[in-house]
Design a protein around this motif. Structure first.
Motif, PDB file in Angstrom:
ATOM      1  N   ASP A 285      28.150  19.279  38.903  1.00 47.08           N
ATOM      2  CA  ASP A 285      29.065  20.034  39.721  1.00 47.08           C
ATOM      3  C   ASP A 285      28.822  19.384  41.216  1.00 47.08           C
ATOM      4  OD1 ASP A 285      29.821  21.976  37.769  1.00 47.08           O
ATOM      5  OD2 ASP A 285      28.314  23.198  38.371  1.00 47.08           O
ATOM      6  N   TYR A 286      27.542  18.871  41.478  1.00 50.09           N
ATOM      7  CA  TYR A 286      27.419  18.449  42.813  1.00 50.09           C
ATOM      8  C   TYR A 286      28.186  17.166  43.062  1.00 50.09           C
ATOM      9  CZ  TYR A 286      24.969  16.124  46.630  1.00 50.09           C
ATOM     10  OH  TYR A 286      24.598  15.455  47.975  1.00 50.09           O
ATOM     11  N   SER A 287      28.151  16.160  41.879  1.00 43.80           N
ATOM     12  CA  SER A 287      28.833  14.867  41.877  1.00 43.80           C
ATOM     13  C   SER A 287      30.305  15.036  41.932  1.00 43.80           C
ATOM     14  CB  SER A 287      28.708  14.333  40.585  1.00 43.80           C
ATOM     15  OG  SER A 287      27.161  13.805  40.533  1.00 43.80           O
ATOM     16  N   TYR A 288      30.746  16.162  41.119  1.00 44.26           N
ATOM     17  CA  TYR A 288      32.165  16.686  41.416  1.00 44.26           C
ATOM     18  C   TYR A 288      32.682  17.030  42.553  1.00 44.26           C
ATOM     19  CZ  TYR A 288      36.739  18.965  40.347  1.00 44.26           C
ATOM     20  OH  TYR A 288      38.247  19.278  40.534  1.00 44.26           O
ATOM     21  N   GLN A 289      31.749  17.773  43.382  1.00 44.46           N
ATOM     22  CA  GLN A 289      31.997  17.915  44.711  1.00 44.46           C
ATOM     23  C   GLN A 289      32.242  16.927  45.515  1.00 44.46           C
ATOM     24  OE1 GLN A 289      32.640  21.256  45.732  1.00 44.46           O
ATOM     25  NE2 GLN A 289      33.086  20.683  47.807  1.00 44.46           N
ATOM     26  N   LYS A 290      31.234  16.207  45.323  1.00 44.99           N
ATOM     27  CA  LYS A 290      31.316  14.981  46.293  1.00 44.99           C
ATOM     28  C   LYS A 290      32.473  14.116  46.222  1.00 44.99           C
ATOM     29  CE  LYS A 290      27.317  15.045  48.870  1.00 44.99           C
ATOM     30  NZ  LYS A 290      27.651  15.088  50.198  1.00 44.99           N
TER      31      LYS A 290
ATOM     32  N   ALA B  91      39.844  13.082  35.571  1.00 44.98           N
ATOM     33  CA  ALA B  91      39.100  12.800  34.326  1.00 44.98           C
ATOM     34  C   ALA B  91      37.864  13.447  34.436  1.00 44.98           C
ATOM     35  CB  ALA B  91      39.253  11.304  34.071  1.00 44.98           C
ATOM     36  N   PHE B  92      37.016  12.959  35.513  1.00 46.69           N
ATOM     37  CA  PHE B  92      35.626  13.544  35.689  1.00 46.69           C
ATOM     38  C   PHE B  92      35.544  14.945  35.505  1.00 46.69           C
ATOM     39  CE2 PHE B  92      32.054  14.735  38.245  1.00 46.69           C
ATOM     40  CZ  PHE B  92      30.919  13.900  37.535  1.00 46.69           C
ATOM     41  N   ARG B  93      36.262  15.671  35.867  1.00 47.88           N
ATOM     42  CA  ARG B  93      36.345  17.398  35.902  1.00 47.88           C
ATOM     43  C   ARG B  93      36.662  17.676  34.315  1.00 47.88           C
ATOM     44  NH1 ARG B  93      41.136  20.458  38.742  1.00 47.88           N
ATOM     45  NH2 ARG B  93      42.168  19.027  36.946  1.00 47.88           N
ATOM     46  N   THR B  94      37.475  17.049  33.701  1.00 49.21           N
ATOM     47  CA  THR B  94      37.366  17.348  32.259  1.00 49.21           C
ATOM     48  C   THR B  94      36.039  16.982  31.513  1.00 49.21           C
ATOM     49  OG1 THR B  94      39.920  16.953  32.217  1.00 49.21           O
ATOM     50  CG2 THR B  94      38.700  16.852  30.073  1.00 49.21           C
ATOM     51  N   LYS B  95      35.477  15.706  31.858  1.00 47.37           N
ATOM     52  CA  LYS B  95      34.340  15.251  31.310  1.00 47.37           C
ATOM     53  C   LYS B  95      33.219  16.047  31.529  1.00 47.37           C
ATOM     54  CE  LYS B  95      31.897  11.932  29.059  1.00 47.37           C
ATOM     55  NZ  LYS B  95      32.153  11.950  27.297  1.00 47.37           N
TER      56      LYS B  95
ATOM     57  N   ILE C 181      30.859  18.115  29.072  1.00 44.83           N
ATOM     58  CA  ILE C 181      29.300  18.086  29.048  1.00 44.83           C
ATOM     59  C   ILE C 181      28.704  19.265  29.364  1.00 44.83           C
ATOM     60  CG2 ILE C 181      27.336  16.623  30.112  1.00 44.83           C
ATOM     61  CD1 ILE C 181      29.462  14.457  30.760  1.00 44.83           C
ATOM     62  N   LYS C 182      28.910  20.253  30.421  1.00 46.99           N
ATOM     63  CA  LYS C 182      28.544  21.233  30.452  1.00 46.99           C
ATOM     64  C   LYS C 182      28.326  22.140  29.465  1.00 46.99           C
ATOM     65  CE  LYS C 182      29.070  23.499  34.545  1.00 46.99           C
ATOM     66  NZ  LYS C 182      29.742  24.103  35.730  1.00 46.99           N
ATOM     67  N   ALA C 183      29.348  22.395  28.797  1.00 49.96           N
ATOM     68  CA  ALA C 183      29.601  23.023  27.577  1.00 49.96           C
ATOM     69  C   ALA C 183      28.887  22.823  26.399  1.00 49.96           C
ATOM     70  CB  ALA C 183      31.071  23.223  27.190  1.00 49.96           C
ATOM     71  N   THR C 184      28.797  21.485  26.219  1.00 46.48           N
ATOM     72  CA  THR C 184      27.633  20.896  25.123  1.00 46.48           C
ATOM     73  C   THR C 184      26.216  21.212  25.350  1.00 46.48           C
ATOM     74  OG1 THR C 184      29.614  19.104  24.864  1.00 46.48           O
ATOM     75  CG2 THR C 184      27.178  18.927  24.117  1.00 46.48           C
ATOM     76  N   TYR C 185      25.906  21.019  26.874  1.00 49.72           N
ATOM     77  CA  TYR C 185      24.551  21.201  27.108  1.00 49.72           C
ATOM     78  C   TYR C 185      24.074  22.651  27.120  1.00 49.72           C
ATOM     79  CZ  TYR C 185      20.565  21.429  30.126  1.00 49.72           C
ATOM     80  OH  TYR C 185      19.044  21.521  30.746  1.00 49.72           O
ATOM     81  N   THR C 186      25.060  23.558  27.344  1.00 51.18           N
ATOM     82  CA  THR C 186      24.949  25.047  27.321  1.00 51.18           C
ATOM     83  C   THR C 186      24.665  25.306  25.952  1.00 51.18           C
ATOM     84  OG1 THR C 186      26.032  25.483  29.275  1.00 51.18           O
ATOM     85  CG2 THR C 186      25.596  27.230  27.955  1.00 51.18           C
ATOM     86  N   ALA C 187      25.496  24.746  24.988  1.00 55.42           N
ATOM     87  CA  ALA C 187      25.524  25.077  23.597  1.00 55.42           C
ATOM     88  C   ALA C 187      23.998  24.491  23.208  1.00 55.42           C
ATOM     89  CB  ALA C 187      26.541  24.540  23.155  1.00 55.42           C
TER      90      ALA C 187
END
Length: 254
Positions: free
Chosen positions: A22-27, A123-127, A131-137
């Motif tokens: 999220d921080y990288s996306y914000q940057k 593209a980064f937002r989709t990725k 990744i967040k969904a996979t990590y949470t699962a």
């Protein structure tokens, strides 16, 4: 080196990949916003140059018309002055056109860079969300597995609490059993004076039972109207038991 290694380990343990993404996306969004502002600034400068070029071209046309009118009136000197001023303006127009061409090229480059960066951010937002969904699962699956296996910290605390409760319960049961045995054996005195040993309890039971039997025999004799009563346990013979009801002693319950 040791300090950096420990600090890196602590940071790695405290790091949440979702927060990092999220921080990288914000940057990236901030960078995209800066590029867009740059495109807007270049476009503004280009538009300002275009307005200046229009003004200079209008003035140049005006000087040209004035020179023609002066030459038609026979004022060659005025016509020469008007043409000189037009020539000076034309040099400014040439310079501004060069700047305009340069700004237009930079604007196109920044616009293209903005479009590419926008596609990269999308593209980064989709990725990132994937990744967040996979990590949470994966995290949830790990926690469930640890809970079932009993190796998670929460379940470990629960297990320790249950073990302590069972240990305290067994300790209290053992203490209560030991106290009962000591009280029964007479090893511990009853401070209230209400406790009795086994021998005294047996004697009291026998005495109470004898009083009940005597009272029962008396009531039977009264109901039979003076008939003979059976021998009473305690050593009396048959003749004594044949006494009349008025002469028969009364056995009152003590």
């Amino acid at each position: 080196m040791i300090f950096r290694a420990k600090a890196n380990k602590a940071l790695d343990r405290a790091e949440d990949p979702r927060e990092t993404l999220d921080y990288s996306y914000q940057k990236q969004l901030e960078l995209l916003q800066k590029v867009r502002r740059g495109v807007a600034d270049v476009a503004t400068s280009r538009k300002r140059l275009e307005l200046q070029l229009n003004d200079l071209q209008k003035k140049s046309s005006t000087y040209e018309d004035q020179g023609r009118k002066a030459l038609a009136l026979g004022r060659e000197d005025l016509a020469r002055e008007a043409l000189s001023r037009r020539a000076a303006l034309q040099q400014q127009v040439t310079d501004l056109e060069a700047q305009h061409t340069q700004l237009q090229g930079e604007e196109e480059k920044l616009t293209l860079a903005s479009q590419r960066l926008q596609a990269k951010v999308d593209a980064f937002r989709t990725k990132k969300e994937t990744i967040k969904a996979t990590y949470t699962a994966a995290q949830a699956q790990t926690q469930i597995g640890e809970a079932f296996s009993g190796i998670s910290e929460e379940m470990g605390d629960v297990g320790m609490a249950i073990q302590r409760a069972e240990d305290k319960t067994e300790q209290l049961r053992a203490r209560a059993g030991a106290l009962d045995e000591l009280m029964a054996s007479g090893a511990l005195d009853d401070p209230s004076g209400l406790g009795k040993d086994d021998l005294q309890a047996e004697l009291d039971r026998l005495s109470g039972g004898s009083d009940v039997e005597l009272e029962l025999q008396r009531m039977k004799a009264e109901l039979s109207g003076g008939s003979s009563t059976p021998a009473i346990e305690g050593g009396q013979n048959g003749q004594d038991a044949q006494a009349q009801p008025q002469d028969r002693p009364r056995f009152d319950k003590q």
